[in-house]
Scaffold this active site. Structure first.
Site, PDB file in Angstrom:
ATOM      1  N   ASN A  49      29.349  -6.272 -20.983  1.00 49.29           N
ATOM      2  CA  ASN A  49      28.636  -7.279 -20.200  1.00 49.29           C
ATOM      3  C   ASN A  49      28.805  -6.988 -18.720  1.00 49.29           C
ATOM      4  O   ASN A  49      29.809  -6.447 -18.284  1.00 49.29           O
ATOM      5  CB  ASN A  49      29.124  -8.695 -20.551  1.00 49.29           C
ATOM      6  CG  ASN A  49      30.283  -9.161 -19.687  1.00 49.29           C
ATOM      7  OD1 ASN A  49      30.083  -9.642 -18.569  1.00 49.29           O
ATOM      8  ND2 ASN A  49      31.506  -8.988 -20.189  1.00 49.29           N
ATOM      9  N   PHE A  88      29.702 -13.551 -13.162  1.00 49.48           N
ATOM     10  CA  PHE A  88      30.022 -14.964 -12.883  1.00 49.48           C
ATOM     11  C   PHE A  88      28.774 -15.839 -12.766  1.00 49.48           C
ATOM     12  O   PHE A  88      28.635 -16.628 -11.825  1.00 49.48           O
ATOM     13  CB  PHE A  88      30.839 -15.114 -11.584  1.00 49.48           C
ATOM     14  CG  PHE A  88      32.267 -14.652 -11.681  1.00 49.48           C
ATOM     15  CD1 PHE A  88      32.942 -14.600 -12.888  1.00 49.48           C
ATOM     16  CD2 PHE A  88      32.962 -14.295 -10.525  1.00 49.48           C
ATOM     17  CE1 PHE A  88      34.273 -14.178 -12.963  1.00 49.48           C
ATOM     18  CE2 PHE A  88      34.291 -13.877 -10.587  1.00 49.48           C
ATOM     19  CZ  PHE A  88      34.938 -13.819 -11.806  1.00 49.48           C
ATOM     20  N   SER A 107      37.598  -9.433 -13.236  1.00 50.22           N
ATOM     21  CA  SER A 107      36.264  -9.139 -13.753  1.00 50.22           C
ATOM     22  C   SER A 107      35.728  -7.893 -13.054  1.00 50.22           C
ATOM     23  O   SER A 107      35.773  -7.803 -11.824  1.00 50.22           O
ATOM     24  CB  SER A 107      35.322 -10.314 -13.497  1.00 50.22           C
ATOM     25  OG  SER A 107      33.999  -9.879 -13.728  1.00 50.22           O
ATOM     26  N   ASN A 148      32.685  -7.132 -12.794  1.00 44.53           N
ATOM     27  CA  ASN A 148      31.255  -7.303 -12.518  1.00 44.53           C
ATOM     28  C   ASN A 148      30.918  -7.943 -11.182  1.00 44.53           C
ATOM     29  O   ASN A 148      29.777  -8.231 -10.895  1.00 44.53           O
ATOM     30  CB  ASN A 148      30.616  -8.097 -13.655  1.00 44.53           C
ATOM     31  CG  ASN A 148      30.788  -7.370 -14.967  1.00 44.53           C
ATOM     32  OD1 ASN A 148      30.578  -6.163 -15.034  1.00 44.53           O
ATOM     33  ND2 ASN A 148      31.229  -8.084 -15.991  1.00 44.53           N
ATOM     34  N   THR A 149      31.946  -8.233 -10.376  1.00 43.87           N
ATOM     35  CA  THR A 149      31.705  -8.707  -9.018  1.00 43.87           C
ATOM     36  C   THR A 149      32.342  -7.663  -8.115  1.00 43.87           C
ATOM     37  O   THR A 149      33.550  -7.427  -8.183  1.00 43.87           O
ATOM     38  CB  THR A 149      32.339 -10.102  -8.813  1.00 43.87           C
ATOM     39  OG1 THR A 149      31.691 -11.017  -9.700  1.00 43.87           O
ATOM     40  CG2 THR A 149      32.183 -10.591  -7.388  1.00 43.87           C
ATOM     41  N   LYS A 197      44.998 -13.602 -14.604  1.00 42.54           N
ATOM     42  CA  LYS A 197      44.386 -12.685 -15.582  1.00 42.54           C
ATOM     43  C   LYS A 197      44.143 -11.324 -14.954  1.00 42.54           C
ATOM     44  O   LYS A 197      43.518 -11.222 -13.900  1.00 42.54           O
ATOM     45  CB  LYS A 197      43.067 -13.278 -16.084  1.00 42.54           C
ATOM     46  CG  LYS A 197      42.430 -12.449 -17.192  1.00 42.54           C
ATOM     47  CD  LYS A 197      41.370 -13.248 -17.890  1.00 42.54           C
ATOM     48  CE  LYS A 197      40.682 -12.474 -18.981  1.00 42.54           C
ATOM     49  NZ  LYS A 197      39.659 -13.271 -19.659  1.00 42.54           N
ATOM     50  N   ASN A 220      41.496  -8.546 -19.199  1.00 43.45           N
ATOM     51  CA  ASN A 220      40.050  -8.698 -19.094  1.00 43.45           C
ATOM     52  C   ASN A 220      39.361  -7.475 -19.741  1.00 43.45           C
ATOM     53  O   ASN A 220      40.015  -6.677 -20.401  1.00 43.45           O
ATOM     54  CB  ASN A 220      39.666  -8.834 -17.615  1.00 43.45           C
ATOM     55  CG  ASN A 220      38.468  -9.740 -17.410  1.00 43.45           C
ATOM     56  OD1 ASN A 220      37.457  -9.587 -18.102  1.00 43.45           O
ATOM     57  ND2 ASN A 220      38.568 -10.673 -16.494  1.00 43.45           N
TER      58      ASN A 220
HETATM   59  C1  LIG Z   1      30.105 -11.885 -22.352  1.00 40.80           C
HETATM   60  C2  LIG Z   1      31.484 -11.988 -21.793  1.00 40.80           C
HETATM   61  C3  LIG Z   1      31.715 -12.789 -20.681  1.00 40.80           C
HETATM   62  C4  LIG Z   1      33.005 -12.901 -20.147  1.00 40.80           C
HETATM   63  N1  LIG Z   1      33.231 -13.719 -19.081  1.00 40.80           N
HETATM   64  C5  LIG Z   1      34.492 -13.847 -18.583  1.00 40.80           C
HETATM   65  C6  LIG Z   1      34.788 -14.706 -17.504  1.00 40.80           C
HETATM   66  O1  LIG Z   1      33.926 -15.414 -16.975  1.00 40.80           O
HETATM   67  N2  LIG Z   1      36.066 -14.749 -17.022  1.00 40.80           N
HETATM   68  C7  LIG Z   1      37.072 -13.992 -17.591  1.00 40.80           C
HETATM   69  O2  LIG Z   1      38.224 -14.062 -17.151  1.00 40.80           O
HETATM   70  N3  LIG Z   1      36.829 -13.199 -18.642  1.00 40.80           N
HETATM   71  C8  LIG Z   1      35.583 -13.107 -19.147  1.00 40.80           C
HETATM   72  N4  LIG Z   1      35.352 -12.289 -20.221  1.00 40.80           N
HETATM   73  C9  LIG Z   1      36.476 -11.487 -20.772  1.00 40.80           C
HETATM   74  C10 LIG Z   1      37.115 -12.160 -21.986  1.00 40.80           C
HETATM   75  O3  LIG Z   1      37.662 -13.411 -21.652  1.00 40.80           O
HETATM   76  C11 LIG Z   1      38.215 -11.251 -22.562  1.00 40.80           C
HETATM   77  O4  LIG Z   1      39.236 -11.099 -21.607  1.00 40.80           O
HETATM   78  C12 LIG Z   1      37.701  -9.872 -22.939  1.00 40.80           C
HETATM   79  O5  LIG Z   1      36.404  -9.949 -23.481  1.00 40.80           O
HETATM   80  C13 LIG Z   1      38.615  -9.183 -23.967  1.00 40.80           C
HETATM   81  O6  LIG Z   1      38.733  -9.949 -25.141  1.00 40.80           O
HETATM   82  P1  LIG Z   1      37.831  -9.677 -26.465  1.00 40.80           P
HETATM   83  O7  LIG Z   1      37.960  -8.225 -26.778  1.00 40.80           O
HETATM   84  O8  LIG Z   1      38.447 -10.565 -27.510  1.00 40.80           O
HETATM   85  O9  LIG Z   1      36.459 -10.079 -26.125  1.00 40.80           O
HETATM   86  C14 LIG Z   1      34.065 -12.178 -20.758  1.00 40.80           C
HETATM   87  C15 LIG Z   1      33.829 -11.386 -21.883  1.00 40.80           C
HETATM   88  C16 LIG Z   1      32.554 -11.282 -22.403  1.00 40.80           C
HETATM   89  C17 LIG Z   1      32.334 -10.424 -23.624  1.00 40.80           C
END
Ligand SMILES: Cc1cc2nc3c(=O)[nH]c(=O)nc-3n(C[C@H](O)[C@H](O)[C@H](O)COP(=O)(O)O)c2cc1C
Length: 350
Positions: free
Chosen positions: A110, A114, A172, A174-175, A210, A239
């Site tokens: 992704n 934000f 993140s 992405n920013t 985080k 993350n």
């Molecule tokens: C679509 C998407 C959006 C996410 N948005 C955020 C976010 O806004 N803030 C954040 O700290 N992590 C965000 N994450 C990261 C997840 O909280 C997590 O740390 C990461 O996906 C690893 O866990 P997973 O493998 O179980 O998905 C996002 C992940 C995905 C897939």
């Protein structure tokens, strides 16, 4: 997974991932999700950073960015929920498409950036949150903010009264330049500001930090020191990653943060390393898709775990399956509690 959930997921996977996710949230709000409530037992009940959790399996940030499905999510098996990320002002995020399913790898990429409705809208929903249960908010910064570090404190001041914990998300990918805030001096100043805002709340919260899975050894050491010095209550590791190691899916070259199965090993290594550097409680995130993986994170040093991407493939009922399976694994190995198992397998990951 129920037959209905299986059918629902199959249908969602035929449409564009972001639209599919929106529909999944709608279905949850319409009452189509699990209803049993948090799984719990003597063994699973645990205390993390002062929070009493019915079980240590939590929902990771990003699934419910705008806190629109709190009532429905509180009825699932999760032991705690993290919503957001919330920024001070509403924000569109990056242009679409910005979410890809990598089904062959049980992963996702992704680059949302934000996207959220902003802290006012989110605070209004949090005000009406279900009572009981443990709900936290992921704090973010606006892309065009003149003072990104201050944004985290602003969101905490506004939403803090309705929360059980808050997570500072400087990880993140992405920013642009957000992750530079993980450097020692910048992180220290940022966290000082957040902790001062927290101290000003009538009920100060546990504040979590985080981090990214792509930090060097020296950077992980810096993060551990700064987290201790600034007295954050826990570290969330990790993350999404910029790495594409181990991917085979044709979608793998899209830009953004990768999550899901291929992240499990990398994030668990960072977790174990942190666990050898600090006594702060750790929350293990990244690639958890089974009870065994939740158990491995706990044995690597996590007091609790979170997941997101596995829900895309296994449905929200996975929360109960993982919590129940974890209970059986702890029992099998003679652990009377989650806390007893924390860190017992750390050396396997170092
Ligand atoms: C679509 C998407 C959006 C996410 N948005 C955020 C976010 O806004 N803030 C954040 O700290 N992590 C965000 N994450 C990261 C997840 O909280 C997590 O740390 C990461 O996906 C690893 O866990 P997973 O493998 O179980 O998905 C996002 C992940 C995905 C897939």
């Amino acid at each position: 997974m129920s037959a209905l959930e299986r059918l629902g997921l199959a249908a969602l996977h035929r449409i564009d991932p972001e639209t599919g996710h929106g529909l999944a949230l709608k279905a949850l709000r319409a009452g189509l999700g699990p209803k049993g409530g948090p799984v719990t037992s003597e063994r699973l009940r645990t205390r993390v950073a002062g929070l009493e959790l019915p079980n240590p399996v939590g929902l990771a940030a990003g699934f419910d960015k705008n806190a629109v499905a709190l009532d429905a999510l509180a009825k699932t098996g999760f032991g705690f929920l993290e919503v957001g990320a919330a920024t001070p002002r509403p924000q569109e995020g990056n242009p679409k498409p910005r979410l890809w399913r990598l089904a062959a790898d049980r992963a996702a990429i992704n680059r949302f950036g934000f996207n959220n409705e902003g802290m006012e809208a989110i605070a209004t929903r949090l005000e009406r949150r279900p009572s009981g249960g443990v709900i936290g908010l992921n704090l973010g910064a606006n892309k065009d903010s003149a003072d990104r570090a201050a944004d985290f404190a602003t969101v905490l001041r506004r939403c803090g009264p309705h929360l059980d914990f808050a997570t500072v998300n400087v990880s993140s990918p992405n920013t642009e330049k957000l992750r530079d805030l993980q450097g020692r001096a910048a992180l220290s100043a940022l966290l000082d500001g957040v902790m001062a805002a927290n101290a000003g709340l009538s009920r100060p919260l546990p504040v979590f930090l985080k981090i990214a899975p792509d930090l060097s050894e020296a950077e992980i050491e810096d993060v551990a020191r700064v987290a201790e010095e600034t007295r954050v209550s826990a570290i969330v590791a990790t993350n999404t990653t910029l790495s594409r190691d181990g991917l085979t899916d044709p979608q793998k070259d899209n830009m953004g943060g990768m999550s899901g199965q291929p992240l499990f090993e990398r994030s668990t290594r960072v977790l174990a390393r942190l666990s050898s550097l600090t006594d702060l409680p750790l929350i293990g995130v990244g690639g958890v898709g089974s009870a065994d993986q939740a158990y491995q994170k706990i044995r690597a040093g996590a007091c609790a775990v979170q997941l997101y991407t596995a829900l895309v493939y296994g449905g929200v009922s996975l929360a109960s399956e993982i919590a129940q399976g974890l209970d059986r694994l702890l029992e099998r190995d003679g652990f009377a509690s989650v806390a007893e198992a924390v860190g017992t397998g750390r050396t396997d990951w170092l």
